[in-house]
Design an enzyme around this catalytic site. Sequence first.
Site, PDB file in Angstrom:
ATOM      1  N   ASP A 380       0.831  -1.197   0.000  1.00 16.25           N
ATOM      2  CA  ASP A 380       0.000   0.000   0.000  1.00 16.25           C
ATOM      3  C   ASP A 380       0.873   1.258   0.000  1.00 16.25           C
ATOM      4  O   ASP A 380       1.771   1.387   0.840  1.00 16.25           O
ATOM      5  CB  ASP A 380      -0.862  -0.029   1.267  1.00 16.25           C
ATOM      6  CG  ASP A 380      -1.962   1.016   1.246  1.00 16.25           C
ATOM      7  OD1 ASP A 380      -2.887   0.875   0.426  1.00 16.25           O
ATOM      8  OD2 ASP A 380      -1.871   1.979   2.038  1.00 16.25           O
ATOM      9  N   GLU A 409       1.442  -0.650  -5.064  1.00 19.03           N
ATOM     10  CA  GLU A 409       0.219   0.132  -5.253  1.00 19.03           C
ATOM     11  C   GLU A 409       0.575   1.608  -5.189  1.00 19.03           C
ATOM     12  O   GLU A 409       0.374   2.270  -4.187  1.00 19.03           O
ATOM     13  CB  GLU A 409      -0.824  -0.208  -4.180  1.00 19.03           C
ATOM     14  CG  GLU A 409      -2.181   0.437  -4.421  1.00 19.03           C
ATOM     15  CD  GLU A 409      -2.466   1.660  -3.552  1.00 19.03           C
ATOM     16  OE1 GLU A 409      -3.478   2.320  -3.807  1.00 19.03           O
ATOM     17  OE2 GLU A 409      -1.688   1.961  -2.624  1.00 19.03           O
TER      18      GLU A 409
END
Lengths: 661, 661
Positions: A380, A409
Site C-alpha cells: 500500500d 500500489e
Amino acid sequence: MINTDGRKRVVIEGITPIIDNGAFPIKRVVGEEVTVAADVFADGHDELQAALMYKPVSERTWSETLMRKKENDRWMASFSIEEMVTYSFMVCGWIDAFSTWRKALLIKKEAGQDVDIELKAGGSMMRKTASRADSGCRKRLLYLAEIVENDHDPENAVAVATGDELVNLMGMFPDRTFESRSAVYRVDVERVRALYSSWYELFPRSCTNDPARHGTFKECAKRLGDIANMGFHIVYLPPIHPIGRQNRKGKNNTVIAQPGDPGSPWAIGSAEGGHKSVNSELGTMEDFTSLVEKAAELGIEIALDIAFQCAPDHPYIAEHPEWFRKRHDGSIQYAENPPKKYEDIVPFDFECDNWKTLWNELKSIIDFWIDKGIRIFRVDNPHTKAFLFWEWLIKEVKESHSDVLFLAEAFTRPRLMQRLAKTGFSQSYTYFTWRNTRWELSHYLGELTETGLRDYFRPNFWPNTPDILPEFIQYGGRPAFVLRLLLAGTLCSNYGIYGPAYELCVKEALPDKEEYADSEKYEIKNWNWNSADSLRKLITRLNRIREENPALQTMWNIRFFETDNEFLMYYAKTTSDLSNVVFVIANLDPFHKQSGWVQVPFEEFEIPENQSYLVHDLISNNKYVWYGSRNYVELDPKILPVHIFKVNRKLKRENDFDYYF
Amino acid sequence: MINTDGRKRVVIEGITPIIDNGAFPIKRVVGEEVTVAADVFADGHDELQAALMYKPVSERTWSETLMRKKENDRWMASFSIEEMVTYSFMVCGWIDAFSTWRKALLIKKEAGQDVDIELKAGGSMMRKTASRADSGCRKRLLYLAEIVENDHDPENAVAVATGDELVNLMGMFPDRTFESRSAVYRVDVERVRALYSSWYELFPRSCTNDPARHGTFKECAKRLGDIANMGFHIVYLPPIHPIGRQNRKGKNNTVIAQPGDPGSPWAIGSAEGGHKSVNSELGTMEDFTSLVEKAAELGIEIALDIAFQCAPDHPYIAEHPEWFRKRHDGSIQYAENPPKKYEDIVPFDFECDNWKTLWNELKSIIDFWIDKGIRIFRVDNPHTKAFLFWEWLIKEVKESHSDVLFLAEAFTRPRLMQRLAKTGFSQSYTYFTWRNTRWELSHYLGELTETGLRDYFRPNFWPNTPDILPEFIQYGGRPAFVLRLLLAGTLCSNYGIYGPAYELCVKEALPDKEEYADSEKYEIKNWNWNSADSLRKLITRLNRIREENPALQTMWNIRFFETDNEFLMYYAKTTSDLSNVVFVIANLDPFHKQSGWVQVPFEEFEIPENQSYLVHDLISNNKYVWYGSRNYVELDPKILPVHIFKVNRKLKRENDFDYYF
C-alpha cells in the site's frame, strides 16, 4: 600513466538492456529470454567477434554465445533464463585474426594477386591455433596447415584455407589474449506469476450471508472455490489486522465512527495487536493459516496487503515513540495531505534517528507472514516510504525467499512509479485505470512495452479498486464493465479486479467523485452473488482464454494495427513461433455500435496470401472466414464490445484438390 | 547490510548532459553554457530543492545555483564556462521542510482550519535555522519567529510566516543534513577556436611560381597574407617531413615514381629523417618556425598534419623493427585495404609487445611540434589506430598544453567517428561532404545538434579535401562550388576547404571517381591565382559575415524551417538574446532557378506582428522588406544560389506617427 593494456583494441558501448548503467538489475521471469545488444567495434578494418557471456551469479563458469553483427556495428545475442536465480551477463569482443586473414585472402585471390606469402602466414596461424586445441582438432589443424602451406595446387590450398571446416575449427580456439570485456550486469529472475497473473481483491469481512455480522476467514475460505473456478490465480486480501479504535472512521469516511462501524482495515493496530496479529473478528491465526492452505489446495494463492502505517492505538506507538513524528503540542502526527486529514492513520517517520530499528522491524513483518505461507504482498502506498528502504527490504527478503512477489500500489507520478519498480517491486499498478481512448491506450502500451520500462516495470491493469470507481464505468454501464475487463485481461498479462464490486457491476459513486458510495473500506457489504448483472461467466471465460492462449501470458508481444474507425482498437499478441496468434478488436464506445475495416498485416503473421483464414471469437464462440489484409468488423457494446480472435492460419495445401473436400 | 544513510530520501536520476554515464567528459569552449537537467524527486509529498554544483576541478569549493523544476519531476539549471580549465559538476537534492510546511499552512488556512500548532512548529523551525545563520540574519529570524509564534493577530503571524522575506531568509540556510548527491561529472574546456574556425588547406610545395621547382616554406609564408585577408583562421599543411624514396608513388598514384616525382607527403620518412624533421626541399626548420611566426603576426595559425605511419625507409623501421608487423617472408608489412595496396606506407603495429615505447615516441612527436609553436593538429586516419592510444595521448598533451586542438580526419563508420570524439578530439570531419538534399542535410544537422552528439562531437564541414572531389561539385559546376561553400560556412561554425582547388573551382576528376585528376598529393601544382573562376571575393565575404555575426560562430543554435519547394532549404541561427538573427535560404539545385514561399516563425524571433521587417542579404547586399509569416524567395544558381539574410527586427513604435516619417 598507462594503466591498462593498450592492446585491447575492441570497444564495447551502448549495451542494452541495462538500467541506469547497471545501477539496477533488469527483470525476467523463468522461461523468458534476455536479448543483449551492444556496439562493438575496433580501429581499422579487422574482422571482429563478439560474445555474450552469461551465468547464474553463483556459478563460476560463464556460458557463451557468439553475437551476430547487425547494422551500424551493433551486435546481438540472446540467452534463456532457465532457473529462478539471479543471472549475470557481459559482452566480450576480440579481433578475429583468422577471419581478417581469410577475407583478405579471398579478395586478393579474386583480384588475381599472388597469395603465396598469405598462405604461409595462414598456415602459421593454424599451427599456433593447433597448440591451443584438443588433440583431435590439433591433429586436423596441423594436417590442414600442411595443405595450406605446401599443397602443390594453390587452388586447393586456397579452397582448404577458406573452407567451412577450417572456419569452424579456427572459430573453436580463437586467440582472445587482448579481448575487451564490458562491465558485468545483473538479471533478477522471478517466477512466472510475476508476469502472468489474475488477481481478485476481496474483503474477508464481507464474506458473510448475515448482513448484521462480521465475515470470517472460515467463511472467506468457502468463497475460494468460486474464485478458483473463475480462473483467478491470486486472492488479495486488504489488511487483516486489528483495526484501531482511536479516531476510527465511520461509513463513507465520516470522522466519527458509530458503534458497530468496523473501521478501515488500513488503520492498523489496536490494543489487540498490530501488523503481526489478525483481527479477532475474522478469526484466529489458525483460521488464517487454514485459509492459506485451502487456497493452496485449490491451486490459488492468498496475497496480503502490506500497509506500513499505524492506527493511533497501534502498540508500536507506545513501544517505539521514536519512530513517529510529533506535533508541536507533543501529540503524534497523523497522516495528512493538506487539506485532507487521515486522523485514523499515523505514518512512520523514515527520517527518525532510529531508522535502522524501524527498517528491521518492518522487515520482520514480512518475514512473519512468509512464515505463515504468504508469498505475495500487495504494498500500500509504497511511494510514501523511502526508496532506499524498499531497495533494501526487497533484496533482503528475496535473498532467503526468491519466490516472494511484491506489487506496488503507487498511483502517483511516473518517475516515482518507475523508481519503485527499479528498486525491486515485481509488479506495479498503472494508469490503465484512466486510459480510455485508442490514442491513450496505444500510446501508454507503447511506453510500457517498447521503451526501457519493459526491462523493469511489469504492469498490472486494474479497471477498478476499492479506492477508484472510474467515471468510464460509472457512466458507461454494463457494456463499459465488460469492455474494461476484457481490455485489462488481454492488453496486460497481469490484471486484477476489486472482485465483488466489479463482478456485480457496482457503479454507485459519491457525487462527482471516482469513489464508491458506501465503500466497503468503511463498512461490511452483503453481496448478492446471484445478481442478474453478474459478470461471473464472462470473467470465467476470459481467464480460461488467457490460460489456453500463451500469447496472452506475456506483455512484451503486443502490437497495435490500423482500423478506419477511431473507436475500434485492434491489437495482436502472438507467441514468437506464431503457434498462437490472437487478435483483439475492441469497440471503445460503450454506447453505440461501431463498425469498420481492420488492417491485417498477414505477411507478418505468415498467413498465406490469396487464401482465406478462420478467426474464431473465443468469447462468443462465433467463427468468421477472413480473407486478405482488409476485413470488416461490427461490434455492438450491448451484445459484446470485444472480439478476442484466435487466428487459425491454414497451412498451404499441396494441391487444390484438398481444398474441395 | 545497511551501508548508506537510509534517511537520504531524495533520488537523483537521468542527468544530462553526460556521456556513457560519465565515462567521458562533455565538451565546451570558453564562454559556452552547461545546462544540466536531472530527475529529482523523493517519496511522499514533501517539497524539494535541487542545486547544480560546479567548479573548476582544481578549486576546492563548489559554486552553486538552485535548479528550477520543470515538467515531470525534471529540474534544470545552467552555469557558464569562464576559464579554460576542466570543470566538475554534480546535482544535489534535499527535502525542503520549510516550503513543505509553508505550503501546508497556506492550504490549511485557505480551508479555514486552525493553524495555531502549525505556527508554533514553524517558529521552532525558524529558531533552528537561525542557529545556522550569520548574526544579521539570525537576529531577524528570531524576531520573525517571535511574531509567527506569538503574534496576537494570527492573520499577521500567517502573513509573516508565508511572506517573501521569510522565504528568502529560510532559503539561505537550508537543512541539508540528509541531502543526496549525484556522482561528479567532468567538462573538458577548450578555447573558442575548437567551436568556431575556418580552415584553409595548402600544400607548401606548390607555393611556387616556377612550375619546375619545389615550393618552399619561404614562398608559403608569402601566401599567408592572401589567406589571412580572405579571413581564414587556420592554414593547415599536409605533412612537411622528408618523403620516403622506397616505393615512392608517381603521379596519379602510379606504383613507380618517375625521377623528379615528389611522392606523397603522407609517405613519411627517409634517410633524411622522420616525423621530427622537415623535408629539405621545403627549407630548414628555421624556415618553418619563421612561417609559424609570420602566421602569428597575421593573426592566423598553422595546423600540422599528424600521420602516424612511415615510409619503408623511415628511420624508425631500422631503429624499432619491433613496432612493425612483418610478413611471412620477414619483410615489413606495408599498408593494405585489400585489394588496395599502399606500398609506400608502413603502419605501426599497435598490438606489438613494445606498445608502451611506441606510444611514448608518438607523443614525443606532438611535443616536438608544440615546441615549434604548433597548437593545432589535423590527425590523419585516427580510426586506424587504437582508441585507447588517442584517449591517453590527448589527455597527456592537454595536461601540459590545454590550448592544443586535434581535428580527427576519420571518414568512416558512425560509431568509430563518435568514439574518437569521445576520446578527446576537438573537432571531427563529417559526412557533410556527401550530404546534398534538404532531407539529408536537415536530418544530418539534427543528428549532430539535437542528440547527445552535441556534447562531445564538434563537426567540421569540408566541401572538398585532397582525397575527395564530390560528384556534386564535379558536375554542378561553379554554382555548386558557391552553394557548397556557403552551406559549409553557415551550417557549421567550423568549416574548411582544400584551398587552392576549391578557390579556383578545380573539378577535373579521375574517371568515375570522386578523386582529383593529377592530384596534388602526388605532384607539385602551379596554381593560377588570377583565374576568372576564382571564388576569392566570395570566400572573403563569407568569412567576414561569419566574423560579424556571432550567431554563425556556434553550431548548436541551428533550426530548420519549412518552405514549399523541396530544393529550397531554409534555416536560422540566432544568438540566445536574439541580438543577431540570421536566416539562410539556399537553392540546392545548382542547375535551375527555384522559387517558393518560406515560413517565418516570427513570434519565435520576436518580430512584431503586423509590421514589416527588413532582411538584408549579406552576400549580395540586397535588402528586402518582408511581412508576416509567409514570404517569397527566388534564387538563380547562376547568379547566387544562397541568401544569407541578417534580419533587422524593427522595434515596436510608440505611435503610428513615427511610422510615416
